[in-house]
Scaffold this active site. Sequence first.
Site, PDB file in Angstrom:
ATOM      1  N   ASP A 200     -10.819  -6.797  11.082  1.00  0.00           N
ATOM      2  CA  ASP A 200     -10.708  -8.242  11.288  1.00  0.00           C
ATOM      3  C   ASP A 200     -11.818  -8.778  12.193  1.00  0.00           C
ATOM      4  OD1 ASP A 200      -9.621  -6.693  13.259  1.00  0.00           O
ATOM      5  OD2 ASP A 200      -7.742  -7.786  13.442  1.00  0.00           O
TER       6      ASP A 200
ATOM      7  N   ASP B  11       0.827  -1.212   0.000  1.00  0.00           N
ATOM      8  CA  ASP B  11       0.000   0.000   0.000  1.00  0.00           C
ATOM      9  C   ASP B  11       0.862   1.262   0.000  1.00  0.00           C
ATOM     10  OD1 ASP B  11      -2.507  -0.920  -0.300  1.00  0.00           O
ATOM     11  OD2 ASP B  11      -3.123  -0.725   1.788  1.00  0.00           O
TER      12      ASP B  11
HETATM   13  O1  LIG Z   1      -3.616   1.100   4.612  1.00  0.00           O
HETATM   14  C1  LIG Z   1      -3.105   0.122   5.160  1.00  0.00           C
HETATM   15  C2  LIG Z   1      -2.798   0.069   6.532  1.00  0.00           C
HETATM   16  C3  LIG Z   1      -2.214  -1.061   7.056  1.00  0.00           C
HETATM   17  N1  LIG Z   1      -1.896  -2.106   6.245  1.00  0.00           N
HETATM   18  C4  LIG Z   1      -1.223  -3.301   6.801  1.00  0.00           C
HETATM   19  O2  LIG Z   1      -2.012  -3.852   7.816  1.00  0.00           O
HETATM   20  C5  LIG Z   1      -1.198  -4.488   8.784  1.00  0.00           C
HETATM   21  C6  LIG Z   1      -1.607  -4.070  10.187  1.00  0.00           C
HETATM   22  O3  LIG Z   1      -1.468  -2.691  10.384  1.00  0.00           O
HETATM   23  P1  LIG Z   1      -0.693  -2.070  11.637  1.00  0.00           P
HETATM   24  O4  LIG Z   1      -0.670  -0.615  11.431  1.00  0.00           O
HETATM   25  O5  LIG Z   1       0.564  -2.794  11.858  1.00  0.00           O
HETATM   26  O6  LIG Z   1      -1.715  -2.349  12.798  1.00  0.00           O
HETATM   27  P2  LIG Z   1      -1.606  -3.301  14.088  1.00  0.00           P
HETATM   28  O7  LIG Z   1      -2.325  -2.610  15.190  1.00  0.00           O
HETATM   29  O8  LIG Z   1      -0.253  -3.767  14.373  1.00  0.00           O
HETATM   30  O9  LIG Z   1      -2.473  -4.512  13.544  1.00  0.00           O
HETATM   31  C7  LIG Z   1      -3.268  -5.361  14.295  1.00  0.00           C
HETATM   32  O10 LIG Z   1      -4.613  -4.895  14.321  1.00  0.00           O
HETATM   33  C8  LIG Z   1      -5.229  -4.729  13.043  1.00  0.00           C
HETATM   34  C9  LIG Z   1      -6.637  -4.227  13.256  1.00  0.00           C
HETATM   35  O11 LIG Z   1      -7.321  -5.023  14.146  1.00  0.00           O
HETATM   36  C10 LIG Z   1      -5.181  -6.041  12.265  1.00  0.00           C
HETATM   37  O12 LIG Z   1      -5.656  -5.837  10.964  1.00  0.00           O
HETATM   38  C11 LIG Z   1      -3.770  -6.553  12.194  1.00  0.00           C
HETATM   39  O13 LIG Z   1      -3.691  -7.773  11.516  1.00  0.00           O
HETATM   40  C12 LIG Z   1      -3.224  -6.700  13.596  1.00  0.00           C
HETATM   41  O14 LIG Z   1      -1.883  -7.181  13.560  1.00  0.00           O
HETATM   42  C13 LIG Z   1       0.249  -4.127   8.442  1.00  0.00           C
HETATM   43  O15 LIG Z   1       0.872  -5.235   7.834  1.00  0.00           O
HETATM   44  C14 LIG Z   1       0.101  -2.996   7.460  1.00  0.00           C
HETATM   45  O16 LIG Z   1       1.124  -2.993   6.527  1.00  0.00           O
HETATM   46  C15 LIG Z   1      -2.188  -2.065   4.903  1.00  0.00           C
HETATM   47  O17 LIG Z   1      -1.886  -2.985   4.160  1.00  0.00           O
HETATM   48  N2  LIG Z   1      -2.779  -0.943   4.389  1.00  0.00           N
END
Ligand SMILES: O=c1ccn([C@@H]2O[C@H](COP(=O)(O)OP(=O)(O)O[C@H]3O[C@H](CO)[C@@H](O)[C@H](O)[C@H]3O)[C@@H](O)[C@H]2O)c(=O)[nH]1
Length: 577
Positions: A451, A145
């Site tokens: 999710d 992204d």
């Molecule tokens: O526009 C976006 C924003 C994020 N991501 C990806 O989404 C994942 C999770 O995003 P992150 O910002 O790391 O959020 P976290 O809080 O660490 O994520 C947790 O919480 C999210 C929401 O509940 C879940 O989707 C994730 O799987 C979970 O690991 C990462 O691999 C990002 O690269 C995208 O692909 N596009």
Amino acid sequence: MGRAGEGEEDGLPLFETRVGKKSRVAYRIFGITVFIGICMIWVYRLTHIPTAEQGRWAWIGMFMAELWFGFYWIITLSVRLNVTYRYPFKHRLITRYGDKLPAVDIFVCTADPKIEPPTMVINTVLSVMSYNYPPEKLSIYLSDDGGSEFTFYALMEASQFSKLWIPFCKKFRVEPRSPAAYFSQNFNQQNPKLAEEWLATKKLYEDMKFRIEAATEKGRLSKEVKDQHKGFLEWNSQVTKQDHQSIVQILIDGRKPSAVDDDGHQLPTLVYLAREKRPQCPHNFKAGSMNALIRVSSEISNAPIILNLDCDMYSNDSDAIKEALCFFMDEKHGHKTSYVQHPQSYNNITKNDIYSNVASTTNLIELAGIDGYNAALYCGTGCFHRRESLCGLKYSENYRGELKNSVCDTKKDRTVHELEQGSKILANCSYEKGTQWGKEMGLMYGCPVEDIITGLTIQCRGWKPVYYYPETRKAFLGIAPTTLDQALVQHKRWSEGMFQIFLSKYCPFIYGHGKIKLGAQMGYCVYLLWAPCSFPTLYYVTIPSICLLRGVALFPEASRTNLGLFYGSTFALSLMA
Ligand SMILES: O=c1ccn([C@@H]2O[C@H](COP(=O)(O)OP(=O)(O)O[C@H]3O[C@H](CO)[C@@H](O)[C@H](O)[C@H]3O)[C@@H](O)[C@H]2O)c(=O)[nH]1
Ligand SMILES: [Mn+2]
């Protein structure tokens, strides 16, 4: 592993579900006694409201907070009474299905090359490329992204490095298969052949890492690099993170006889995707990228099983696919399984774990307890999905759910160029307009915790997801927030997003009514009600201290017998946690 006689193994299940120790009678009795204690506290509060003006409102506030804690305790009890654990039998799966295993598509999501460095991303990619699974049945998709040519460059480097990394892993049964994690372990092998190859492979890995980091730091790619792949032509001065066309590049076409590793074995398919982004078009964050991945992969490999990972979460167990498949392929129950969720575990836990990333109560008890009601939560990463259920299919009694022995036969006659062109259209912003994507199909839009809400809707369509906590080796390891601001941002987003679900039409008590068990509805609310818990907690930690300073009594005097009740209940509650 000894192969039991095939006839003997035939009728045996591929997984087993066992009730956890805590669900025993003694625990229930213990719960009842605590509940009686809580009721006595409520009664005490109600019957002793001060008549004098001073302290009256503080007392009522305490009563409200205790009412809330009692209610919240009841919903957490619902999951603690029903803890179940799952045990897959991968050897039975191998004996029974051997070469008839289904194809698997693996999605890795990344969004920003600065926060999520390309070397970390490709370590995750390499760890899943080297799964102990027939490579011709594996396709790996990286969704970027960030639309960054540095991530693309890193992936191109990884596709070359995989040619020696995969044979190295398989020859020496390396674990874990993320090069960074593997090489950071202490190496004390006596095997001279391994020692020699270990050194050579480590050197090549480090060279590659150096090249990627140097290019990222410099902020531009040299002409020699750009000449190595036609994909770089997609980037020009107009391409920015928020504004660019769809980019789909098949870096390894697993169907080609020439796509082999250094030992001559087939390589898995590897695809780079940056879906179209336009400032005027909502991109729906990760949910949007997952939905683009679902469509693009259906064009290229269309595997019936999808594994979805965040880019900071590498595979820690090379047999994880086979273990997960046991839950999908069990003859009696497998067809009901929509997804298999693993706990979120991390490899960067600090000594004191001040942000409580280990979350052992959540992982070992609460999530396993919700699974006891067949309602495992979908946590966004470390999750194997059945493509059909993720795409919106309703479960019905007639559903057979056969996972075909698919090696993308249908796409044999299409060239890489045709597949790339076809996929680009599916990754365009306009593609979803007027469709059910983000509503009934794929991941749901409009919620910061896409999710949890997606998992809930899948369950309400009749599926029975599985939560699997492997006892011996964790299947995935991620990177947990290590600073206060990161932890606060993450917790704020989660608690806000989950409370938003509670207040929306997707509130489990309404939306899930009649579709999922009451215990599961309550289990969901343990998380959905995180945010409002902060008010009574804040009240409870501030008001009694203020009242103490002003000489207003909010608790019974030490001489009274019912003081024991307060301490007793608090002690018992902490024991149950
Ligand atoms: O526009 C976006 C924003 C994020 N991501 C990806 O989404 C994942 C999770 O995003 P992150 O910002 O790391 O959020 P976290 O809080 O660490 O994520 C947790 O919480 C999210 C929401 O509940 C879940 O989707 C994730 O799987 C979970 O690991 C990462 O691999 C990002 O690269 C995208 O692909 N596009
Ligand atoms: Mn993350």
